[in-house]
Design an enzyme around this catalytic site. Structure first.
Site, PDB file in Angstrom:
ATOM      1  N   PRO A 141      41.862 -20.693  16.838  1.00  0.00           N
ATOM      2  CA  PRO A 141      42.300 -20.255  18.162  1.00  0.00           C
ATOM      3  C   PRO A 141      43.436 -21.070  18.788  1.00  0.00           C
ATOM      4  O   PRO A 141      43.266 -21.753  19.796  1.00  0.00           O
ATOM      5  CB  PRO A 141      41.019 -20.358  18.992  1.00  0.00           C
ATOM      6  CG  PRO A 141      40.252 -21.463  18.346  1.00  0.00           C
ATOM      7  CD  PRO A 141      40.551 -21.344  16.878  1.00  0.00           C
ATOM      8  N   CYS A 142      44.607 -20.929  18.223  1.00  0.00           N
ATOM      9  CA  CYS A 142      45.766 -21.627  18.773  1.00  0.00           C
ATOM     10  C   CYS A 142      46.151 -21.083  20.143  1.00  0.00           C
ATOM     11  O   CYS A 142      46.854 -21.760  20.899  1.00  0.00           O
ATOM     12  CB  CYS A 142      46.938 -21.583  17.803  1.00  0.00           C
ATOM     13  SG  CYS A 142      47.426 -19.941  17.288  1.00  0.00           S
ATOM     14  N   HIS A 143      45.658 -19.902  20.498  1.00  0.00           N
ATOM     15  CA  HIS A 143      45.946 -19.349  21.826  1.00  0.00           C
ATOM     16  C   HIS A 143      45.277 -20.162  22.929  1.00  0.00           C
ATOM     17  O   HIS A 143      45.641 -20.033  24.092  1.00  0.00           O
ATOM     18  CB  HIS A 143      45.520 -17.870  21.906  1.00  0.00           C
ATOM     19  CG  HIS A 143      44.060 -17.640  21.710  1.00  0.00           C
ATOM     20  ND1 HIS A 143      43.480 -17.614  20.451  1.00  0.00           N
ATOM     21  CD2 HIS A 143      43.058 -17.446  22.603  1.00  0.00           C
ATOM     22  CE1 HIS A 143      42.181 -17.407  20.594  1.00  0.00           C
ATOM     23  NE2 HIS A 143      41.903 -17.293  21.883  1.00  0.00           N
TER      24      HIS A 143
END
Length: 185
Positions: A135-137
Site C-alpha cells: 500500500p504505497c498509497h
C-alpha cells in the site's frame, strides 16, 4: 528452467488493471491506461521470462483484485512474489505494515531505515509494482498532503477515501455491537 509470467487484464472502478503472476505469486497489480505500453513494460521488467497472456486462468484473481479496489477492507490471501532490490523489498515490506486507514510520510520511513534522506525511500515506493497489497498509497508528504502516485493522484485519493470509509463502517458496527451487548446484559 525459464521463468513463466502469466498476465491478464481486468477492469475496476478506478480503470483497467493488469495482473501478473509467477509460479510463486503475484508479481504485478497495476492500474493502466495504455495496454500496449504496459505489456511492453512487463516484458522489459522480466526480460528472461516467458510472458504469457492467460485471461481465463487468471479470471478469478482478476475478480478478487477488482473487489479489493472496491472494498479495501478485504484481506485476500494472495501470495506475493516481490521482486526488486533488497532495499526496495525492505521498503515494500514496511509499507505492508501500515494498517488500513493509517498513513505515514516518506521521512518517517527513511528514519526507520536510519537515514534522514527520503529520496531512496521515494524511489523504492515509485518502483512498487503491486498496488493496494503493497500500500504505497498510504504514504503522504510530511505535511499530510498527497504527493504523486505511480497510477495517478486521483486513484490515490480514491483509495485513501475508501479505506477511511471502511474504517468508519467498522468502528460504527463495533459500537453498535458493544451497545447491544451492554443493553442485553
Amino acid at each position: 528452467m525459464r521463468d513463466i509470467i502469466r498476465f491478464a487484464w481486468g477492469k475496476s472502478s478506478l480503470g483497467d488493471v493488469l495482473v501478473a503472476v509467477s509460479t510463486k505469486g503475484l508479481v504485478a497489480f497495476e492500474f493502466a491506461n495504455q495496454r500496449p505500453a504496459m505489456e511492453a513494460a512487463l516484458h522489459a521488467r522480466f526480460p528472461d521470462a516467458e510472458i504469457v497472456s492467460d485471461a481465463s486462468g487468471l479470471a478469478e484473481l482478476i475478480g478478487a483484485m477488482a473487489q479489493l479496489v472496491e472494498h479495501p477492507s478485504l484481506t485476500p490471501d494472495i501470495p506475493l512474489d516481490l521482486r526488486g532490490t533488497p532495499y526496495e523489498i525492505n521498503v515494500w515490506q514496511m509499507l505492508r505494515d501500515i494498517a488500513m486507514g493509517e498513513t505515514t510520510h516518506y521521512g518517517a520511513l527513511a528514519a526507520l531505515l536510519g537515514t534522514r534522506d527520503a529520496r531512496d525511500v521515494t524511489k523504492a515506493i515509485a518502483n512498487n509494482p503491486i498496488a493496494i497489497l503493497v500500500p504505497c498509497h498510504r504514504v503522504l508528504r510530511k505535511d499530510g498532503s498527497i504527493s504523486g502516485y505511480r497510477w495517478g493522484v486521483y486513484r490515490k485519493k480514491a483509495l485513501l477515501q475508501r479505506e477511511k470509509e471502511a474504517v468508519a463502517r467498522y468502528a460504527t458496527a463495533r459500537q453498535v455491537a458493544e451497545h447491544s451487548v451492554r443493553t442485553a446484559a
